[in-house]
Motif scaffolding. Structure first.
Motif, PDB file in Angstrom:
ATOM      1  N   ARG A  85       0.845  -1.199   0.000  1.00 42.85           N
ATOM      2  CA  ARG A  85       0.000   0.000   0.000  1.00 42.85           C
ATOM      3  C   ARG A  85       0.879   1.249   0.000  1.00 42.85           C
ATOM      4  NH1 ARG A  85      -3.509   0.121   4.967  1.00 42.85           N
ATOM      5  NH2 ARG A  85      -1.654  -0.781   5.940  1.00 42.85           N
ATOM      6  N   ILE A  86       0.503   2.205  -0.843  1.00 41.82           N
ATOM      7  CA  ILE A  86       1.202   3.484  -0.954  1.00 41.82           C
ATOM      8  C   ILE A  86       0.180   4.559  -0.613  1.00 41.82           C
ATOM      9  CG2 ILE A  86       2.466   5.015  -2.514  1.00 41.82           C
ATOM     10  CD1 ILE A  86       3.257   2.518  -4.125  1.00 41.82           C
ATOM     11  N   ILE A  87       0.291   5.131   0.587  1.00 40.78           N
ATOM     12  CA  ILE A  87      -0.795   5.930   1.152  1.00 40.78           C
ATOM     13  C   ILE A  87      -0.266   7.245   1.724  1.00 40.78           C
ATOM     14  CG2 ILE A  87      -2.570   6.004   2.972  1.00 40.78           C
ATOM     15  CD1 ILE A  87      -2.793   2.993   2.758  1.00 40.78           C
ATOM     16  N   GLY A  88      -0.940   8.341   1.385  1.00 38.73           N
ATOM     17  CA  GLY A  88      -0.709   9.613   2.055  1.00 38.73           C
ATOM     18  C   GLY A  88       0.652  10.218   1.843  1.00 38.73           C
ATOM     19  N   ASN A  89       1.262   9.981   0.682  1.00 40.37           N
ATOM     20  CA  ASN A  89       2.572  10.547   0.391  1.00 40.37           C
ATOM     21  C   ASN A  89       2.442  11.823  -0.443  1.00 40.37           C
ATOM     22  OD1 ASN A  89       4.408   8.142   1.287  1.00 40.37           O
ATOM     23  ND2 ASN A  89       2.807   7.223   0.039  1.00 40.37           N
ATOM     24  N   TYR A  90       3.446  12.654  -0.374  1.00 43.63           N
ATOM     25  CA  TYR A  90       3.521  13.858  -1.201  1.00 43.63           C
ATOM     26  C   TYR A  90       4.685  13.659  -2.161  1.00 43.63           C
ATOM     27  CZ  TYR A  90       3.735  18.912  -2.289  1.00 43.63           C
ATOM     28  OH  TYR A  90       3.723  20.140  -2.915  1.00 43.63           O
ATOM     29  N   VAL A  91       4.368  13.419  -3.435  1.00 40.00           N
ATOM     30  CA  VAL A  91       5.360  13.176  -4.484  1.00 40.00           C
ATOM     31  C   VAL A  91       5.336  14.396  -5.391  1.00 40.00           C
ATOM     32  CG1 VAL A  91       6.098  11.635  -6.328  1.00 40.00           C
ATOM     33  CG2 VAL A  91       4.922  10.702  -4.321  1.00 40.00           C
ATOM     34  N   HIS A  92       6.410  15.157  -5.419  1.00 39.76           N
ATOM     35  CA  HIS A  92       6.311  16.451  -6.099  1.00 39.76           C
ATOM     36  C   HIS A  92       7.650  16.921  -6.645  1.00 39.76           C
ATOM     37  CE1 HIS A  92       8.033  18.901  -2.653  1.00 39.76           C
ATOM     38  NE2 HIS A  92       7.754  17.782  -2.026  1.00 39.76           N
ATOM     39  N   ASP A  93       7.557  17.820  -7.612  1.00 39.59           N
ATOM     40  CA  ASP A  93       8.728  18.489  -8.179  1.00 39.59           C
ATOM     41  C   ASP A  93       9.798  17.490  -8.598  1.00 39.59           C
ATOM     42  OD1 ASP A  93       7.990  21.384  -7.849  1.00 39.59           O
ATOM     43  OD2 ASP A  93       7.764  20.697  -5.783  1.00 39.59           O
TER      44      ASP A  93
ATOM     45  N   LEU B  75     -11.538  15.948  -0.735  1.00 42.69           N
ATOM     46  CA  LEU B  75     -10.210  16.466  -0.439  1.00 42.69           C
ATOM     47  C   LEU B  75      -9.897  16.485   1.050  1.00 42.69           C
ATOM     48  CD1 LEU B  75     -10.095  19.412  -2.988  1.00 42.69           C
ATOM     49  CD2 LEU B  75      -8.738  17.315  -3.073  1.00 42.69           C
ATOM     50  N   ARG B  76     -10.721  15.825   1.813  1.00 40.92           N
ATOM     51  CA  ARG B  76     -10.498  15.796   3.248  1.00 40.92           C
ATOM     52  C   ARG B  76      -9.122  15.218   3.583  1.00 40.92           C
ATOM     53  NH1 ARG B  76     -14.430  12.428   7.218  1.00 40.92           N
ATOM     54  NH2 ARG B  76     -13.882  10.889   5.643  1.00 40.92           N
ATOM     55  N   PHE B  77      -8.687  14.211   2.837  1.00 42.14           N
ATOM     56  CA  PHE B  77      -7.376  13.614   3.101  1.00 42.14           C
ATOM     57  C   PHE B  77      -6.258  14.619   2.852  1.00 42.14           C
ATOM     58  CE2 PHE B  77      -7.406  12.991  -1.477  1.00 42.14           C
ATOM     59  CZ  PHE B  77      -6.067  13.057  -1.841  1.00 42.14           C
ATOM     60  N   VAL B  78      -6.451  15.525   1.876  1.00 42.27           N
ATOM     61  CA  VAL B  78      -5.431  16.522   1.589  1.00 42.27           C
ATOM     62  C   VAL B  78      -5.281  17.481   2.771  1.00 42.27           C
ATOM     63  CG1 VAL B  78      -4.730  18.386   0.034  1.00 42.27           C
ATOM     64  CG2 VAL B  78      -5.843  16.343  -0.883  1.00 42.27           C
ATOM     65  N   ASN B  79      -6.396  17.880   3.344  1.00 45.04           N
ATOM     66  CA  ASN B  79      -6.322  18.769   4.501  1.00 45.04           C
ATOM     67  C   ASN B  79      -5.666  18.099   5.693  1.00 45.04           C
ATOM     68  OD1 ASN B  79      -7.540  20.649   2.918  1.00 45.04           O
ATOM     69  ND2 ASN B  79      -9.375  20.899   4.161  1.00 45.04           N
ATOM     70  N   ASP B  80      -5.732  16.775   5.729  1.00 43.39           N
ATOM     71  CA  ASP B  80      -5.011  16.058   6.778  1.00 43.39           C
ATOM     72  C   ASP B  80      -3.497  16.090   6.537  1.00 43.39           C
ATOM     73  OD1 ASP B  80      -7.377  15.448   7.982  1.00 43.39           O
ATOM     74  OD2 ASP B  80      -7.464  13.390   7.236  1.00 43.39           O
ATOM     75  N   LEU B  81      -3.105  16.151   5.260  1.00 48.88           N
ATOM     76  CA  LEU B  81      -1.679  16.101   4.927  1.00 48.88           C
ATOM     77  C   LEU B  81      -1.024  17.476   4.993  1.00 48.88           C
ATOM     78  CD1 LEU B  81      -1.761  13.705   1.820  1.00 48.88           C
ATOM     79  CD2 LEU B  81      -1.341  13.112   4.201  1.00 48.88           C
ATOM     80  N   PHE B  82      -1.768  18.542   4.681  1.00 52.82           N
ATOM     81  CA  PHE B  82      -1.222  19.889   4.635  1.00 52.82           C
ATOM     82  C   PHE B  82      -1.882  20.742   5.706  1.00 52.82           C
ATOM     83  CE2 PHE B  82      -0.459  18.133   0.507  1.00 52.82           C
ATOM     84  CZ  PHE B  82       0.728  18.692   0.080  1.00 52.82           C
TER      85      PHE B  82
ATOM     86  N   PRO C 244       5.552  15.231   7.058  1.00 49.96           N
ATOM     87  CA  PRO C 244       5.620  13.773   6.957  1.00 49.96           C
ATOM     88  C   PRO C 244       5.155  13.122   8.253  1.00 49.96           C
ATOM     89  CG  PRO C 244       7.620  14.762   6.100  1.00 49.96           C
ATOM     90  CD  PRO C 244       6.852  15.859   6.762  1.00 49.96           C
ATOM     91  N   ALA C 245       4.295  12.125   8.118  1.00 53.83           N
ATOM     92  CA  ALA C 245       3.735  11.480   9.310  1.00 53.83           C
ATOM     93  C   ALA C 245       3.448  10.026   9.019  1.00 53.83           C
ATOM     94  CB  ALA C 245       2.455  12.184   9.757  1.00 53.83           C
ATOM     95  N   ALA C 246       3.789   9.171   9.971  1.00 55.56           N
ATOM     96  CA  ALA C 246       3.629   7.731   9.787  1.00 55.56           C
ATOM     97  C   ALA C 246       2.180   7.332   9.585  1.00 55.56           C
ATOM     98  CB  ALA C 246       4.215   6.989  10.987  1.00 55.56           C
ATOM     99  N   GLU C 247       1.241   8.097  10.134  1.00 56.93           N
ATOM    100  CA  GLU C 247      -0.171   7.727  10.040  1.00 56.93           C
ATOM    101  C   GLU C 247      -0.898   8.516   8.961  1.00 56.93           C
ATOM    102  OE1 GLU C 247       0.225  11.214  12.740  1.00 56.93           O
ATOM    103  OE2 GLU C 247       1.281   9.328  12.440  1.00 56.93           O
ATOM    104  N   ALA C 248      -0.172   9.212   8.078  1.00 54.85           N
ATOM    105  CA  ALA C 248      -0.792  10.126   7.124  1.00 54.85           C
ATOM    106  C   ALA C 248      -1.708   9.409   6.142  1.00 54.85           C
ATOM    107  CB  ALA C 248       0.291  10.874   6.356  1.00 54.85           C
TER     108      ALA C 248
END
Length: 780
Positions: free
Chosen positions: A567-575, A757-764, A772-776
Motif C-alpha cells: 500500500r502506498i498511502i498519504g505521500n507527497y510526491v512532487h517536483d 479532499l479531506r485527506f489533503v487537509n489532513d496532509l497539509f 511527513p507522518a507515519a499515520e498520514a
C-alpha cells in the motif's frame, strides 16, 4: 593554506537544507540497569565509571559480555559515549552475546547528539597541505591558474597504505566486475569531485559509433525482445553487423507487424551485449567532436562514466585507448546493450584525469605514490572545514545475529563500504543517527525482524540510503522492519542507477517506510520489491535528476507475479523534473506489477506521468494530481511467460499462504488468457481529482484524453485501459490555499470537494506545510 570552507565546491544545492539540520539534543540519563561510560580521553584499563571511563566502545561492549557470562549483569545496560572522534580500524561488531531483551535493551548512546563520531577515515589537517613539489606535474595542469592553487598530501604520513583501485561498475553485468570502492575525499561530509572533464553539471555526447562492442546477434533472442526498435540513424554499424549475422530476411521478419521498416529501424538490442561471451573482454569505439583528450598524457587509468545506451544503463567504464589522429575512444569493457543511439540521448564525462584538476573541490590520488592532489576551496573567515579521506573497507557498524540493542545519537562517517549492516537480528534500533560519507549503502537490514531507523539522517552515501529487507517470504511472515521519520538525501553519488533512498529488498515481507523525507538523487526515491509493505506519509521530491524513464516510487515485478499486497498511502510526491516533458513518472509500476494500492497521495509537478499501470489488480484511487502531462499511462510490455511458469512451478500458490492471501493468483493464467499480459479491466483508476491549471492534460489517445493514455494490443483492440470511475478534472482553482507554492489545503466551500479532499487537509496544514507522518492519509 586552507582555513575554511566555501560552498562553491559543495555538490549540495545551496537552497537545500544543510547536511545536519536536526538540532543537537542532550539525552536523558537512564535510571535503571548498568551504566558504563566511554570517553575519547578515557583508558581501556579503567573501570568504565563516570569518573574513570573507558577509551573505546569495544571495551564497554566487552565488559557487558563479561558480566553476562558471569551472570552478574543487571537488567539492561546503557553505555554513555562522550564527545569525540572514535577512529575505527575495523568494523564495530555486535553479535548474539551482546544482546539485550525487549524489556531491558542494551543502549549505546551519545551524551550529546552528533558530537560522537565513529570514523572510518583519516582527517587531513590544513598544515599537511603543501604546494605541488614537482614542477613537471604542475605543468601538466591545463589551467595554469589552477596549477598554482593545487596542493599535495603524502598520505603515508597519515598511516594510509591502501587507497584502493578504481573498477568497473554500473548497471547489471557491469556491476559483476566491481571491486571495493577506493578511498574518496569529503569536506564536511560532502563528497568532492574526482578530477573530471567536462566539469560538474556538464557532459558530452558520442559521435559516430564505429563499433558497438561485443554483441550477440541471435535471431531468437531478438525475436524475444521485439517489442521495441532502435532507429537506424546513428546505429548504422550495429545494423550492418546484425544483418551480416542473421541476414536481411530474418531482420525483415523481426520488423514485421511493428509498422517499421528495416531501412529506418533495427530490432531492439536490449541486453544483446550482456548476452555476448565477450562482454568483459573488450569494448566499443566511438568518435568524438571535442578536443580535450588531445591534451591529456597517456594513462591507463582514465575512466568514462555516463549513459552509452538505454537511459537506465548507467556505466562506469575504463578508457582502453584514445586514437588522437582519428578522434576516437575505445572502451575497455562492453556495454550491456552495446554502444547505441536510442530514444533518450546518451551522455558522458571523463574521470581520474590529472590534467583536469581545475575547480575547487577536485582531487586526484596517485595510487602508486599514495599521494593526494587537491584544489582546496577558497578561504573565508571561520572554522576550518573537516577534510576526510575514507579508508575503512568494512562496514563501520556491523550487527550480526543480535537482539534488542539501541544505538542513539551517533554520527557514522567516512568509509569505503556500507555505514551500518544489520543481519539475522531482531529488535535493533538506530535512533537519532547521522550516517554520511560512505561509499556503499547507508544502512542494510537483511534477514532481520522488528529492526529499523527512526529520526535518522542519511546523506552523501555512495549507493542506497537504506536497503530494507527482512520477513519470511515462504510463510509471508512480516519483518516489521522500518524507516520512520528519517531524512534521506544526496545519495547514490557513486552507484547512480537503481540505488534509491529506500529499496525494499527482494523477497522481503511486511516492512515500512513512513513519515520520511527523500530527495536529491540521480535516480529514484523508493524501489519496491516483495510483499505487503507500507509506504506512508513520506515527502519525495527532486529525484531522477540524471536519468529518464523512471519514477519517484518504482516497482518492476515482471518476473515474479507473487510480489503483491503493498500500500502506498498519504505521500507527497512532487517536483520531479517538472520540465522534462517525457520519461518521468511520479509512481511507476513497470513491466507487470501486481496488486498494489495507491490511495490518498498528492502527486504534483511531475515531468510527464502521474502514475503508470502495467500489470493486474492495480488500484489508484482517491488521489490528487496536479500539473502532470498524463495522469495514468500504460502500454504492452515484455512477455514473461517463461519466468511466470518457472515461478508457479517452484511456488504453487495453492500450496502456499500466497494463494489464500492473494486469491487472484489462483486464476492468474485465466486472467492472462482473457485480458492479456498487462490487463486494464483488472486495474482501477477511480475517484481521483486531476487539477490541471496549466492545460498539460492534452493526451490525444485513450478512453478519456484528459486522464489516460494507453496503447492498443496487437489485435487492434484496447484491453489496457483500466476502469476509469468517478474521476474529476478541474481546470480552475477550486479554492486551494496556494497551490503554486505547493499548499493544497482546501479552503473552498463545495461540499463534494470538501469531502473528497479531506485527506489533503489532513496532509497539509493551513500554512501549506506537508508534515511527513507515519499515520498520514488513512481515511476509513
Amino acid at each position: 593554506m586552507m582555513g575554511i570552507f566555501l560552498a562553491g565546491c559543495n555538490q549540495h544545492n545551496a537552497d537545500q537544507e544543510p547536511v545536519n539540520p536536526t538540532p543537537e539534543k542532550e539525552f536523558a540519563a537512564t535510571a535503571a540497569g548498568l551504566l558504563l561510560y566511554v570517553s575519547s580521553q578515557g583508558h581501556d584499563a579503567a573501570t568504565g565509571t563516570r569518573d574513570a571511563p573507558f577509551a573505546s566502545i569495544e571495551r564497554a561492549r566487552d565488559e557487558i559480555r563479561r558480566l553476562k557470562q558471569d551472570d552478574t549483569l543487571p537488567e539492561g545496560a546503557t553505555v554513555y559515549i562522550g564527545e569525540g572522534v572514535y577512529q575505527l580500524k575495523k568494523s564495530l561488531r555486535f553479535t548474539k552475546e551482546d544482546s539485550g531483551t525487549a524489556e531491558a535493551p542494551i543502549v549505546y548512546q551519545a551524551v550529546s547528539a552528533k558530537k560522537v563520531v565513529l570514523a572510518g577515515g583519516v582527517r587531513i589537517h590544513s598544515a599537511l597541505l603543501k604546494p605541488i613539489s614537482d614542477p613537471a606535474l604542475k605543468a601538466r595542469i591545463i589551467d595554469p591558474e589552477a596549477g598554482e592553487k593545487i596542493v599535495e598530501v603524502d598520505l603515508r604520513a597519515l598511516g594510509v597504505t591502501d587507497v584502493g583501485q578504481l573498477s568497473r561498475r554500473g548497471f547489471w553485468k557491469a556491476g559483476k566486475l566491481s571491486q571495493k570502492p577506493p578511498s574518496e575525499l569529503f569536506i564536511d561530509g560532502v563528497p568532492q569531485t574526482l578530477a573530471r572533464w567536462p566539469n560538474t553539471d556538464s557532459t558530452v555526447r558520442m559521435g559516430e559509433i564505429l563499433d558497438p562492442g561485443p554483441m550477440n546477434y541471435d535471431a531468437a533472442l531478438m525475436l524475444e525482445r521485439k517489442h521495441m526498435q532502435f532507429r537506424r540513424a546513428g546505429n548504422e554499424t550495429m545494423a550492418r553487423q546484425m544483418e551480416a549475422a542473421i541476414g536481411g530476411e530474418k531482420m525483415d521478419g523481426l520488423m514485421r507487424g511493428n509498422d517499421r521498416k528495416i531501412e529506418t529501424h533495427i530490432p531492439n538490442s536490449i541486453g544483446l551485449g550482456a548476452a555476448s561471451p565477450d562482454l568483459h573482454k573488450y569494448g566499443g569505439t566511438f568518435r568524438h567532436d571535442y578536443d580535450r583528450p588531445l591534451k591529456w598524457a597517456d594513462s591507463d587509468d582514465i575512466w568514462i562514466t555516463g549513459i552509452f545506451g538505454l537511459s537506465w544503463e548507467y556505466s562506469y567504464n575504463q578508457v582502453a585507448a584514445f586514437d588522437k589522429s582519428n578522434r576516437s575512444v575505445t572502451l575497455r569493457y562492453g556495454e550491456v546493450s552495446g554502444l547505441n543511439k536510442n530514444w533518450f540521448e546518451d551522455y558522458h564525462h571523463y574521470e581520474n584525469v590529472f590534467e583536469e584538476i581545475d575547480q575547487p573541490g577536485e582531487y586526484y590520488i596517485d595510487r602508486e605514490a599514495i599521494k593526494l592532489y587537491f584544489y582546496p576551496p577558497e578561504i573565508r573567515v571561520g572554522k576550518e572545514p573537516e577534510l576526510i579521506l575514507s579508508t575503512l573497507d568494512q562496514p563501520l557498524l556491523d550487527v550480526v545475529e543480535a537482539s534488542h540493542i539501541v544505538f542513539r545519537g551517533l554520527k557514522i562517517a567516512g568509509g569505503r563500504n556500507d555505514g551500518v549492516v544489520i543481519s539475522g537480528s531482531r529488535g535493533i534500533l538506530l535512533a537519532d543517527l547521522t550516517i554520511q560519507s560512505v561509499a556503499g549503502d547507508g544502512v542494510v537490514i537483511k534477514d532481520s525482524f522488528e529492526s529499523g531507523l527512526e529520526h535518522c539522517e542519511i546523506a552523501y552515501v555512495g549507493a542506497k540510503g537504506v536497503l530494507l529487507g527482512g520477513g519470511d517470504w515462504p510463510t509471508l511472515t512480516p519483518g516489521g522492519n522500518f524507516v520512520s521519520s528519517c531524512k534521506i538525501h544526496d545519495f547514490a553519488f557513486r552507484e547512480k542507477a537503481y540505488n534509491p533512498g529506500v529499496a525494499f529488498a527482494n523477497k522481503s515481507v511486511g516492512n515500512r517506510v513512513s513519515g520520511s523525507q527523500i530527495y536529491n538523487s540521480p535516480h529514484g526515491g523508493i524501489i519496491l520489491n516483495g510483499n505487503d509493505h507500507l509506504i506512508q506519509g513520506n515527502d519525495l521530491h527532486s529525484l531522477c535528476l540524471d536519468f529518464l524513464d523512471f519514477g519517484a516510487i518504482y516497482a518492476n515485478a515482471g518476473k515474479d507475479p507473487m510480489d503483491r499486497g503493498t500500500r502506498i498511502i498519504g505521500n507527497y510526491v512532487h517536483d520531479v523534473r517538472p520540465d522534462a516533458g517525457h520519461g518521468i513518472v511520479g509512481i511507476y509500476f513497470d513491466v507487470k506489477t501486481w496488486d498494489i494500492e495507491v490511495r490518498n497521495n498528492v502527486i504534483y509537478n511531475i515531468g510527464a506521468v502521474g502514475t503508470t499501470m502495467k500489470g493486474h489488480y492495480l488500484v489508484t484511487e482517491d488521489n490528487l494530481f496536479c500539473n502532470v502531462r498524463i495522469a495514468c499511462w500504460g502500454a504492452l510490455d515484455i512477455e514473461n511467460t517463461a519466468d511466470w511458469k518457472h515461478t508457479f512451478a517452484r511456488y504453487p500458490p495453492e500450496k502456499m499462504p500466497h494463494g489464500e492471501k492473494y486469491p487472484e493468483l489462483l486464476h492468474f493464467w485465466e486472467d492472462i488468457k482473457k485480458y492479456g499480459q498487462a490487463a486494464g479491466p483488472l486495474n482501477r483508476f477511480a475517484g481521483n481529482i486531476l487539477f490541471d491549471p496549466n492545460g498539460k492534460l492534452t493526451t490525444p489517445t485513450g478512453a478519456d484524453a484528459k486522464i489516460s493514455d494507453f496503447g492498443t494490443d496487437t489485435d487492434g483492440g484496447n484491453q489496457l485501459i483500466p476502469k476509469l470511475e468517478n474521476n474529476l478534472v478541474l481546470k480552475e482553482d477550486p479554492g486551494f490555499a496556494d497551490w503554486e507554492a505547493g499548499n493544497f489545503h482546501y479552503a473552498g466551500s463545495d461540499p463534494d470537494l470538501k469531502s473528497r479532499l479531506r485527506f489533503v487537509n489532513d496532509l497539509f496544514d493551513k500554512e501549506g506545510r506537508f508534515v511527513p507522518a507515519a499515520e498520514a492519509g488513512i481515511r476509513e
